[in-house]
Structures are given as structure tokens and as C-alpha cells.
Design a protein around this motif. Structure first.
Motif, short mmCIF file in Angstrom:
data_model
loop_
_atom_site.label_atom_id
_atom_site.label_comp_id
_atom_site.label_asym_id
_atom_site.label_seq_id
_atom_site.Cartn_x
_atom_site.Cartn_y
_atom_site.Cartn_z
N MET A 151 -6.17 -72.21 -56.94
CA MET A 151 -7.10 -70.75 -57.23
C MET A 151 -7.54 -70.29 -55.74
N ARG A 152 -7.16 -69.02 -55.68
CA ARG A 152 -7.47 -68.56 -54.29
C ARG A 152 -8.41 -66.94 -54.72
N GLN A 153 -9.58 -66.68 -55.83
CA GLN A 153 -10.26 -65.88 -55.69
C GLN A 153 -10.55 -65.18 -54.31
N PHE A 154 -11.07 -64.26 -54.14
CA PHE A 154 -11.66 -63.26 -52.80
C PHE A 154 -12.65 -64.07 -52.17
N PHE A 155 -12.98 -64.35 -51.11
CA PHE A 155 -14.11 -65.04 -50.37
C PHE A 155 -15.07 -63.89 -50.37
N TYR A 156 -14.82 -62.46 -50.33
CA TYR A 156 -15.53 -61.49 -50.29
C TYR A 156 -15.66 -60.83 -51.78
N LEU A 157 -15.18 -61.15 -53.16
CA LEU A 157 -15.43 -60.76 -54.17
C LEU A 157 -16.74 -60.37 -54.98
N LEU A 158 -17.85 -61.48 -54.10
CA LEU A 158 -19.10 -60.82 -54.25
C LEU A 158 -19.99 -59.59 -53.98
N VAL A 159 -19.69 -59.51 -52.89
CA VAL A 159 -19.56 -57.92 -51.97
C VAL A 159 -19.02 -56.94 -52.98
N VAL A 160 -17.75 -57.00 -53.10
CA VAL A 160 -16.41 -56.37 -53.40
C VAL A 160 -17.43 -55.75 -55.13
N LEU A 202 -8.68 -49.29 -64.08
CA LEU A 202 -8.48 -50.67 -62.99
C LEU A 202 -6.85 -50.26 -63.01
N ASP A 203 -6.36 -51.39 -62.23
CA ASP A 203 -4.87 -51.58 -62.35
C ASP A 203 -5.33 -53.11 -62.56
N ILE A 204 -4.82 -53.90 -63.71
CA ILE A 204 -4.42 -54.67 -63.72
C ILE A 204 -2.91 -55.45 -63.92
N SER A 205 -2.93 -57.03 -62.72
CA SER A 205 -0.94 -57.52 -63.23
C SER A 205 -1.34 -59.31 -63.39
N PHE A 206 -0.62 -59.85 -63.85
CA PHE A 206 -0.33 -60.65 -64.02
C PHE A 206 0.98 -61.42 -64.19
N GLU A 207 0.78 -62.57 -64.52
CA GLU A 207 2.30 -63.46 -64.97
C GLU A 207 1.66 -64.30 -66.66
N LEU A 208 2.76 -64.34 -67.91
CA LEU A 208 1.61 -65.08 -68.49
C LEU A 208 2.97 -65.39 -69.03
N LYS A 209 2.23 -67.55 -69.50
CA LYS A 209 3.57 -67.82 -70.03
C LYS A 209 3.05 -68.77 -71.19
N ALA A 210 3.86 -68.54 -72.44
CA ALA A 210 2.32 -69.46 -73.01
C ALA A 210 3.72 -69.86 -74.35
N ASP A 211 3.10 -71.34 -75.13
CA ASP A 211 3.32 -72.10 -75.77
C ASP A 211 4.56 -71.35 -77.03
N ALA A 212 4.95 -72.29 -77.32
CA ALA A 212 6.02 -71.22 -78.36
C ALA A 212 4.93 -70.84 -79.49
N PHE A 224 -1.98 -67.87 -67.22
CA PHE A 224 -2.25 -66.50 -66.45
C PHE A 224 -2.31 -66.85 -64.89
N MET A 225 -0.82 -66.33 -64.89
CA MET A 225 -1.09 -66.50 -63.03
C MET A 225 -0.21 -65.26 -62.07
N ASN A 226 -1.06 -65.55 -61.06
CA ASN A 226 -1.25 -64.38 -60.42
C ASN A 226 -1.72 -63.14 -60.95
N LEU A 227 -2.87 -63.63 -61.01
CA LEU A 227 -3.58 -62.38 -62.03
C LEU A 227 -4.49 -62.10 -60.71
N ASP A 228 -3.89 -60.44 -60.24
CA ASP A 228 -4.94 -59.45 -59.61
C ASP A 228 -5.55 -57.90 -60.45
N ILE A 229 -6.77 -58.41 -59.78
CA ILE A 229 -7.28 -56.72 -60.60
C ILE A 229 -7.74 -55.42 -59.86
#
Length: 520
Positions: free
Chosen positions: A1-10, A393-403, A507-512
Motif C-alpha cells: 500500500m502506498r497511500q500518501f502520508f499527507y492524505l488527511l491534509v489534502v 475529479l480525475d480517477i485512474s486505475f488498472e482492473l483485473k477481474a475473475d472470469a 484494483f491496481m495503481n489507483l490514483d485520484i
């Protein structure tokens, strides 16, 4: 997990800044949409009705944008050209009305229908004065009497003060073949033969005609193209432009035009790839029709003329609306908006050449990081991102789902109200569902689900989703597919929720990112 440290502030900053996003709406009550439906980073005029973007041209360090515009109200009528300029495609300065409709002494009116604009660098038209290079607008002069169209022909207006004021050419029209549906000229300079080329449509015949001129005033027919692709609706708003195949030196030509939609009864922009020899466009043998956008609300898309070679981009803007309900959408103070400016590229795929599109990079200059997560795994459940809310907002991510799984994201969420973007692995389809998006009552055709099949889909699907008050634009797999729809939420909560149904999804590399732009 790489959630931004300053998430709360932002995130706190997001709520402080939500004068632009949420709080102004809540002051007026959770269902007051007077402010909330006007986009922040998509173009609108200060007031009134707009439809097709016109005259897209780069000149004197500025992007010029003209619009089909009603100076007198927020419904279609009195077509004139509004005018705005920008240095970065997002911060627009609206200038005075450029080309108003013309009232004649015989009780007819000439409406200023769609067209294009060029920089006449060599003063071929003779309009230039004292060394000033003229801007020339080439538009359809639509002759109307008491609401009945009598004729359509092509006319000129020009400016010798960098677009601040405009003058009609005294000998209009410059091209008249005596039809009532002959419109939307796209004109550009064809350097190999030092001449102007015009693409214009015989709308009811599903034909694009190509004309040439040395001076923008006298036009000769070269050839025509038609009878292929989608012919469910009339053809409008053609564009013809060169583009290099990415990763090669091969130059192709793209012919785009507005016509029918994959769902019959609606409208869209289709395109053809091929070659243009200065006289004739010859389409490649591909599986037509091909569409720029599979949503209900992308139409009349055209590209910029005269973008410097040092930039090299081909940028398109479309009208984000649909004729079925355009006059009825529940906005106040304005009616009509444009898509985000899109940078087009042409790439080889397993199925042949395809256009790709992504938001113009200048959008990044207005964005603030809100949330980032390396991986979120869901198994037949949902996850609300409570720390992240917003309506621009600008939202991006990669998605891999079961069949057997369907997975995706809900935006503009408040209770049961939501707009859903989902991937269904079994059918390899992306859908945008606006049936629960808020106010859908104003027209029977509005509540809908848009679906596009992803041919040769990889295991991982890439999504980039722009939301802006009343607009959703979805770009799939680096822009190979796009879906644009309007939505009209009744609440301004701006909730975000991830979900997976009937299986597991990652959901991978989720960026909002928040788009921190104020209305121009």
C-alpha cells in the motif's frame, strides 16, 4: 500500500476548497442544482445555449474556440458564433460575440451554422491589411424564414485584428450548389500543392465532398466520399487531417464525421482511416463503422487547425450533449458544454489502425493529488472511499477481474444515487450506467446504459475517468475506447465506491486527483 502520508491534509483541503465542488450546493439545499451542474474544467459559455464547437484554430499564441450559440436564450435558435480564447485549453476568456446572425430586408435570416477557421498566412484571400495576417472563418450560411430552412451555402467572415472583430465578405456566399442541406465546411491548407482544401457534407445523401481553392473565394469540386460506415443518421461536421502512425514514419489521413450511434436513434462521431492525395480520400479496408466515442453525449467533434509543428498534437473537442434531449437538460443559466480537449494518436492494433484519445496534458496543471493505493482486492463486496469525495475529479486505475466477475466504480454516489462504470469479464465489456445517476426524468431517452465490447482485451483493463459536476468521460486502455455521458445528480455528496460482484477483482495503481479549477 502506498497511500500518501499527507492524505488527511489534502483531503481536508479538498473540503475547504469545496466552494468549487460541494459546499455551495449544500448551502442552497442538497437538491439545489443551480450551481452544481455547470462544469469546472469543461468549456461552457457564460450563459445561454451552445452546440457544435466551430473554428478551432491556434493563432498568435492562443487557442481560439468558437461555438454555435444563441445570444438570446438557452434553447436552440438564432445561431451565431460565440468566441473564447485560451493559452492552455482550460482557462478560457470569453470574448464578445464574433459572428452574429444576419437579418435581411426580405424577412429572411441567415444563421451562422458550423464551420472552421484558418490563419491565412500568405494572405491568399487578400483580406490582410498593412501586413496583418487575416483570420478567416468559413461557415455555413443557413437561410431561414419563419423557422423553415430555405438554403445552405458556404460563406466567409474575416478578422484583421487577431480575432477581436469580424467582417463579412462582401461577395458571400463563396460556394452554393443550391441545396437545403449542404454544410459544415472544414478547411485547411494543403502544403504539397499550396492550396486550400474544404471537406463539406451533403448531409441527406451521406456524402462528404472535397473542394479546392487558391484564395478561399473560388472553389472547385475534386471528389466525394460516402455510402459506407454508419448511415442511420444524416452526416454532419466532417474533418480531414493527417496523422502519423505511432512508432513509425508512416503518415495516414483520418476522415471523421458526425452521424448515427451504435444504439440506433442516437448520434455519435465515426471515423475512417486512409490516404488523401490532394484530390481524393481513399479509406483503408477496415471493419467500419469505427467510433470516436461510444457514449450518448459526444458529437460534432472537430480538431484544431494550425497547431505548431513543434507541438505536433492533433487535438479534438466535441459537443457533450445529444439532440434527443439537448433542449431539455435541467441546467440553469447555461445549456451545453464541451468535452475535455483530447489529444488523438493513431496506432496499429491486432484489428488494424485505430484512433486513441486522452485528455490534453495541460489538464495536469490544475490537478492535486488526493489518494493513491497500490492494490485493493475485493471479493463480492464493495468499498467506499470515505476519505475521498468530490465532483470534479480525475480517477485512474488498472482492473483485473475473475472470469465471472463484474467490477468497477460508482461515482457521484449518495445513498442509492450513483453513476456506475463497470467491467464484465465474461463478455469483455465496459459499461457506463446512468439509470440511477440522479435526475433522469426530463426526457424518455436519457436514462441509459452505454456498453462497448473490448476486442482482444488483456487480463488487465486500464481506466481513466473524468468527472465534472454533470459530465463523465471514460477512457479505456489508453484511450482506445471512450464513453462520454451527461449525468444530473440530485445530491452533491460526490461519494466514490469500488465494487466487485460474482467474484474477485483487484484494483491496481489507483490514483485520484482533484481538478482544482474555478469556472472561467
Amino acid at each position: 500500500m502506498r497511500q500518501f502520508f499527507y492524505l488527511l491534509v489534502v483531503t481536508n483541503g479538498l473540503f475547504l476548497a469545496s466552494c468549487n465542488n460541494n459546499m455551495a450546493d449544500k448551502k442552497a439545499g442538497s437538491e439545489d442544482t443551480t450551481f452544481s451542474y455547470r462544469p469546472l474544467y469543461h468549456f461552457t459559455t457564460d450563459s445561454n445555449w451552445i452546440n457544435d464547437p466551430n473554428g478551432l484554430v491556434y493563432a498568435n499564441g492562443q487557442y481560439h474556440l468558437f461555438a454555435q450559440y444563441n445570444p438570446y436564450g438557452d434553447k436552440w435558435g438564432h445561431m451565431s458564433w460565440a468566441h473564447a480564447v485560451s493559452k492552455d485549453l482550460f482557462e478560457w476568456n470569453q470574448w464578445p460575440l464574433a459572428i452574429p446572425e444576419i437579418k435581411n430586408n426580405d424577412s429572411t435570416t441567415i444563421m451562422i451554422f458550423s464551420g472552421s477557421a484558418v490563419v491565412d498566412s500568405f494572405n491568399t484571400s487578400g483580406f490582410g491589411k498593412d501586413g496583418q495576417i487575416p483570420l478567416v472563418a468559413i461557415y455555413t450560411s443557413h437561410v431561414d424564414k419563419n423557422g423553415k430552412g430555405l438554403a445552405q451555402h458556404e460563406s466567409l467572415a474575416y478578422s484583421v485584428d487577431e480575432g477581436k472583430t469580424w467582417q463579412q465578405y462582401a461577395n458571400n456566399p463563396v460556394l452554393d450548389i443550391h441545396l437545403t442541406d449542404f454544410r459544415d465546411p472544414k478547411v485547411f491548407w494543403y502544403a504539397p500543392e499550396k492550396k486550400w482544401i474544404m471537406a463539406v457534407v451533403r448531409s441527406l445523401e451521406y456524402k462528404v465532398q472535397f473542394y479546392a481553392s487558391a484564395d478561399l473565394k473560388k472553389w472547385n469540386l475534386l471528389s466525394e466520399f460516402g455510402g459506407v460506415g454508419n448511415v442511420d443518421k444524416i452526416w454532419e461536421c466532417p474533418d480531414l487531417f493527417p496523422i502519423t502512425v505511432e512508432g513509425s514514419n508512416e503518415q495516414k489521413w483520418v476522415l471523421s464525421l458526425s452521424a448515427g450511434h451504435p444504439q440506433k436513434g442516437f448520434i455519435a462521431v465515426q471515423y475512417f482511416t486512409g490516404n488523401f492525395d490532394g484530390k481524393k480520400f481513399t479509406a483503408d479496408k477496415l471493419d467500419y463503422p469505427l467510433y470516436i466515442d461510444y457514449g450518448k453525449d459526444f458529437y460534432a467533434g472537430v480538431t484544431y487547425n494550425n497547431i505548431p509543428a513543434s507541438d505536433g498534437r492533433r487535438i479534438m473537442i466535441g459537443w457533450a450533449n445529444c439532440w434527443n434531449y439537448a433542449n431539455d437538460i435541467p441546467t440553469k443559466g447555461f445549456r451545453g458544454a464541451y468535452s475535455v480537449p483530447r489529444s488523438l494518436t493513431l496506432k496499429q492494433t491486432a484489428e488494424g489502425l485505430r484512433l486513441f484519445q486522452l485528455p490534453a496534458a495541460e489538464l495536469n496543471n490544475y490537478e492535486q493529488d488526493l489518494y493513491s493505493e497500490t492494490s485493493v482486492e475485493l471479493n463480492n463486496t464493495s468499498k467506499s472511499l470515505d476519505s475521498v469525495k468530490g465532483t470534479a475529479l480525475d480517477i485512474s486505475f488498472e482492473l483485473k477481474a475473475d472470469a465471472g466477475a463484474t467490477a468497477g466504480i460508482n461515482v457521484f454516489k449518495s445513498g442509492d444515487e450513483e453513476t456506475t462504470i463497470a467491467y464484465t469479464a465474461a463478455t469483455k465489456t465496459i459499461s457506463l450506467d446512468r439509470t440511477k445517476s440522479g435526475d433522469t426524468s426530463f426526457h424518455k431517452d436519457f436514462s441509459s446504459v452505454e456498453t462497448v465490447h473490448l476486442n482482444n482485451a488483456d487480463e488487465k483493463i486500464k481506466l481513466r475517468i473524468l468527472i465534472d459536476k454533470s459530465m463523465v468521460e471514460v477512457f479505456v486502455n489508453d484511450g482506445l475506447y471512450a464513453i462520454t455521458d451527461l449525468v444530473f445528480p440530485k445530491h452533491s455528496d460526490g461519494g466514490i465506491e469500488l465494487f466487485a460482484k460474482n467474484g474477485t477483482a483487484v484494483f491496481m495503481n489507483l490514483d485520484i486527483k482533484n481538478v482544482a479549477k474555478t469556472i472561467h
